[in-house]
Design a protein around this motif. Structure first.
Motif, PDB file in Angstrom:
ATOM      1  N   GLY A 115       0.668  -1.094   0.067  1.00  0.00           N
ATOM      2  CA  GLY A 115      -0.148   0.022   0.083  1.00  0.00           C
ATOM      3  C   GLY A 115       0.750   1.312  -0.102  1.00  0.00           C
ATOM      4  O   GLY A 115       0.134   2.512   0.354  1.00  0.00           O
ATOM      5  N   LEU A 116       2.320   1.245  -0.163  1.00  0.00           N
ATOM      6  CA  LEU A 116       3.195   2.148  -0.296  1.00  0.00           C
ATOM      7  C   LEU A 116       3.666   2.495  -1.893  1.00  0.00           C
ATOM      8  O   LEU A 116       3.664   1.629  -2.351  1.00  0.00           O
ATOM      9  CB  LEU A 116       4.220   2.117   0.607  1.00  0.00           C
ATOM     10  CG  LEU A 116       3.921   1.768   1.956  1.00  0.00           C
ATOM     11  CD1 LEU A 116       5.081   1.351   2.944  1.00  0.00           C
ATOM     12  CD2 LEU A 116       3.467   3.032   2.728  1.00  0.00           C
ATOM     13  N   PRO A 117       3.537   3.693  -2.089  1.00  0.00           N
ATOM     14  CA  PRO A 117       4.432   3.891  -3.555  1.00  0.00           C
ATOM     15  C   PRO A 117       5.861   3.388  -3.408  1.00  0.00           C
ATOM     16  O   PRO A 117       6.675   3.223  -2.565  1.00  0.00           O
ATOM     17  CB  PRO A 117       4.539   5.575  -3.689  1.00  0.00           C
ATOM     18  CG  PRO A 117       4.556   5.972  -2.079  1.00  0.00           C
ATOM     19  CD  PRO A 117       3.766   4.944  -1.152  1.00  0.00           C
ATOM     20  N   VAL A 118       6.212   2.914  -4.657  1.00  0.00           N
ATOM     21  CA  VAL A 118       7.440   2.436  -5.011  1.00  0.00           C
ATOM     22  C   VAL A 118       8.013   3.194  -6.148  1.00  0.00           C
ATOM     23  O   VAL A 118       7.979   2.439  -7.226  1.00  0.00           O
ATOM     24  CB  VAL A 118       7.851   0.665  -5.061  1.00  0.00           C
ATOM     25  CG1 VAL A 118       9.092   0.508  -5.338  1.00  0.00           C
ATOM     26  CG2 VAL A 118       7.051   0.432  -3.769  1.00  0.00           C
ATOM     27  N   ASP A 119       8.714   4.162  -5.924  1.00  0.00           N
ATOM     28  CA  ASP A 119       9.330   5.086  -7.238  1.00  0.00           C
ATOM     29  C   ASP A 119      10.633   5.446  -6.740  1.00  0.00           C
ATOM     30  O   ASP A 119      11.314   6.494  -7.683  1.00  0.00           O
ATOM     31  CB  ASP A 119       8.208   6.194  -7.347  1.00  0.00           C
ATOM     32  CG  ASP A 119       8.063   7.102  -6.161  1.00  0.00           C
ATOM     33  OD1 ASP A 119       8.644   6.936  -5.164  1.00  0.00           O
ATOM     34  OD2 ASP A 119       7.103   7.845  -6.316  1.00  0.00           O
ATOM     35  N   LEU A 178      12.660   0.779  -0.034  1.00  0.00           N
ATOM     36  CA  LEU A 178      13.065   0.082   1.240  1.00  0.00           C
ATOM     37  C   LEU A 178      11.840   0.217   2.001  1.00  0.00           C
ATOM     38  O   LEU A 178      11.783  -0.778   2.945  1.00  0.00           O
ATOM     39  CB  LEU A 178      14.316   0.988   1.744  1.00  0.00           C
ATOM     40  CG  LEU A 178      14.974   0.610   3.000  1.00  0.00           C
ATOM     41  CD1 LEU A 178      15.291  -0.738   3.001  1.00  0.00           C
ATOM     42  CD2 LEU A 178      16.015   1.697   3.321  1.00  0.00           C
ATOM     43  N   ALA A 179      10.941   1.313   2.220  1.00  0.00           N
ATOM     44  CA  ALA A 179      10.201   1.370   3.292  1.00  0.00           C
ATOM     45  C   ALA A 179       9.024   0.454   2.725  1.00  0.00           C
ATOM     46  O   ALA A 179       8.388  -0.244   3.715  1.00  0.00           O
ATOM     47  CB  ALA A 179       9.360   2.732   2.869  1.00  0.00           C
ATOM     48  N   ALA A 180       8.873   0.112   1.409  1.00  0.00           N
ATOM     49  CA  ALA A 180       7.898  -0.997   1.170  1.00  0.00           C
ATOM     50  C   ALA A 180       8.512  -2.307   1.555  1.00  0.00           C
ATOM     51  O   ALA A 180       7.744  -3.310   2.157  1.00  0.00           O
ATOM     52  CB  ALA A 180       7.468  -0.628  -0.426  1.00  0.00           C
ATOM     53  N   ALA A 181       9.590  -2.594   1.256  1.00  0.00           N
ATOM     54  CA  ALA A 181      10.163  -3.911   1.724  1.00  0.00           C
ATOM     55  C   ALA A 181      10.142  -4.254   3.027  1.00  0.00           C
ATOM     56  O   ALA A 181       9.813  -5.069   3.611  1.00  0.00           O
ATOM     57  CB  ALA A 181      11.721  -4.008   1.114  1.00  0.00           C
ATOM     58  N   GLU A 182      10.428  -3.098   3.961  1.00  0.00           N
ATOM     59  CA  GLU A 182      10.418  -2.951   5.511  1.00  0.00           C
ATOM     60  C   GLU A 182       9.187  -3.325   5.970  1.00  0.00           C
ATOM     61  O   GLU A 182       8.820  -4.122   6.950  1.00  0.00           O
ATOM     62  CB  GLU A 182      11.157  -2.141   5.799  1.00  0.00           C
ATOM     63  CG  GLU A 182      12.657  -1.993   5.934  1.00  0.00           C
ATOM     64  CD  GLU A 182      13.323  -0.657   6.301  1.00  0.00           C
ATOM     65  OE1 GLU A 182      12.462   0.291   6.583  1.00  0.00           O
ATOM     66  OE2 GLU A 182      14.483  -0.672   6.739  1.00  0.00           O
ATOM     67  N   HIS A 183       8.007  -2.875   5.283  1.00  0.00           N
ATOM     68  CA  HIS A 183       6.624  -2.940   5.383  1.00  0.00           C
ATOM     69  C   HIS A 183       6.363  -4.453   5.474  1.00  0.00           C
ATOM     70  O   HIS A 183       5.799  -5.090   6.362  1.00  0.00           O
ATOM     71  CB  HIS A 183       5.728  -2.237   4.797  1.00  0.00           C
ATOM     72  CG  HIS A 183       4.504  -2.339   4.962  1.00  0.00           C
ATOM     73  ND1 HIS A 183       3.497  -1.791   5.840  1.00  0.00           N
ATOM     74  CD2 HIS A 183       3.551  -3.239   4.379  1.00  0.00           C
ATOM     75  CE1 HIS A 183       2.391  -2.099   5.875  1.00  0.00           C
ATOM     76  NE2 HIS A 183       2.096  -2.963   4.975  1.00  0.00           N
ATOM     77  N   LEU A 184       6.581  -5.054   4.464  1.00  0.00           N
ATOM     78  CA  LEU A 184       6.380  -6.504   3.856  1.00  0.00           C
ATOM     79  C   LEU A 184       7.084  -7.306   4.973  1.00  0.00           C
ATOM     80  O   LEU A 184       6.584  -8.350   5.438  1.00  0.00           O
ATOM     81  CB  LEU A 184       6.747  -6.856   2.593  1.00  0.00           C
ATOM     82  CG  LEU A 184       6.166  -6.044   1.642  1.00  0.00           C
ATOM     83  CD1 LEU A 184       6.375  -6.321   0.304  1.00  0.00           C
ATOM     84  CD2 LEU A 184       4.469  -6.515   1.491  1.00  0.00           C
ATOM     85  N   ARG A 185       8.454  -6.857   5.347  1.00  0.00           N
ATOM     86  CA  ARG A 185       9.135  -7.907   6.465  1.00  0.00           C
ATOM     87  C   ARG A 185       8.090  -7.569   7.770  1.00  0.00           C
ATOM     88  O   ARG A 185       8.253  -8.784   8.371  1.00  0.00           O
ATOM     89  CB  ARG A 185      10.572  -7.637   6.354  1.00  0.00           C
ATOM     90  CG  ARG A 185      11.459  -8.432   7.247  1.00  0.00           C
ATOM     91  CD  ARG A 185      12.699  -8.088   7.647  1.00  0.00           C
ATOM     92  NE  ARG A 185      12.210  -6.872   8.701  1.00  0.00           N
ATOM     93  CZ  ARG A 185      12.119  -7.065  10.160  1.00  0.00           C
ATOM     94  NH1 ARG A 185      11.860  -8.544  10.482  1.00  0.00           N
ATOM     95  NH2 ARG A 185      11.731  -6.151  10.836  1.00  0.00           N
TER      96      ARG A 185
END
Length: 309
Positions: free
Chosen positions: A195-199, A205-212
């Motif tokens: 649910g975070l932008p990846v651009d 990194l924020a998205a990957a850390e969220h998923l972890r």
């Protein structure tokens, strides 16, 4: 010979058209070429792992059509164990309609066909393959309940469990995450799942850390030409991508996943397995097609020796 890597997933026949650009809604474009090629994320990853040094078994379903026989024959030619590949009567094989433009971007429509018949029971019927394997790979081109069952059984049997969440259409069920050792999304998949932008690297990194933090033990976010991000409980690391001239990006992600799994099955470290996956994927994008673009072990080793020279 027991398989080190078991791939549970889809097999498709890819119908590939090349055009100057991707068509807009309602538009008809004149194409430049057409070819029929074996594909499907599951089969692509199985072929990649096999070509890149692993003993592989494929668990999936094919139709009772000519495409189904061609898909089976193609896997057998790669030395892949197909005892758990089920032919479904009165059903078409999975099909992917792919348009590739002059900048090597693609648009894909998938018709599940026999892939929709891969049930949890069919996975249970091949429990022996899972018990003997080191690595279990899943994607999202087969029924959701089957993916859940495969992830759960892989975790219960103590195997290294990889989920490539593609194609992603909605957030993963929360209870899946603790079953996953390596979650390997691309940029768009990571954005949808988190649910975070990846651009940018920072947002990736924020998205990957969220998923972890959602429960996956480790996340590898593939970023195309920008490389890959690895995130685990101890921190993160960016792996720059090899520089190549892309011709067709179809199956690049599948090549990375299969190569990464093959390297892990040979006892490579995570860092080495990621670099090996990047080298294999980089070679694949210099060639057209899905499975035809996937390199062999000797090619990847030669390319890595050349880059070190």
């Amino acid at each position: 010979m027991q398989a080190q890597v078991v791939v549970i997933g889809s097999l498709n026949m890819d119908l590939v058209a090349r055009a100057p650009r991707l068509p807009r809604a309602g538009e008809t474009l004149a194409g430049e070429s057409f070819v029929t090629l074996p594909g499907g994320k599951g089969a692509n990853q199985a072929v990649a792992a096999a070509r890149l040094g692993a003993r592989v078994a494929m668990v999936g379903c094919i139709g009772d059509d000519a495409h189904g026989q061609q898909l089976r024959d193609g896997l057998l030619a790669e030395g892949i164990e197909c005892s758990a590949l089920t032919r479904i009567e009165r059903c078409s094989s999975g099909t992917a309609l792919i348009v590739v433009d002059d900048s090597s971007q693609n648009a894909i429509v998938i018709v599940a066909g026999a892939n929709a018949e891969l049930s949890p029971q069919r996975v249970s019927d091949c429990e022996g393959l899972l018990e003997a394997a080191q690595v279990v790979i899943c994607q999202l081109e087969v029924p959701t309940e089957t993916v859940a069952h495969a992830l759960e059984r892989g975790r219960a049997l103590g195997k290294t469990v990889i989920l490539n969440p593609a194609p992603a259409s909605e957030a993963l069920p929360a209870h899946w995450y603790p079953w996953i050792d390596y979650l390997i999304p691309n940029e768009s998949e990571a954005a949808l799942l988190s649910g975070l932008p990846v651009d940018s690297l920072e947002s990736a990194l924020a998205a990957a850390e969220h998923l972890r933090k959602a429960g996956a033990a480790k996340v590898i976010l593939t970023l195309g030409a920008r490389g890959a991000l690895f995130v685990d409980a101890d921190g993160h690391r960016h792996f720059p991508a090899p520089s190549v001239r892309a011709v067709d990006t179809t199956a690049a992600g599948d090549t990375f996943v299969g190569a990464f799994a093959a390297a892990l099955s040979r006892g490579c470290s995570e860092a080495r397995a990621i670099r090996f996956g990047q080298s294999a994927a980089a070679l694949s994008v210099t060639r057209a097609g899905a499975q035809p673009s996937i390199p062999y072990l000797a090619e990847v080793e030669a390319s890595e020796m050349g880059s070190d020279a």
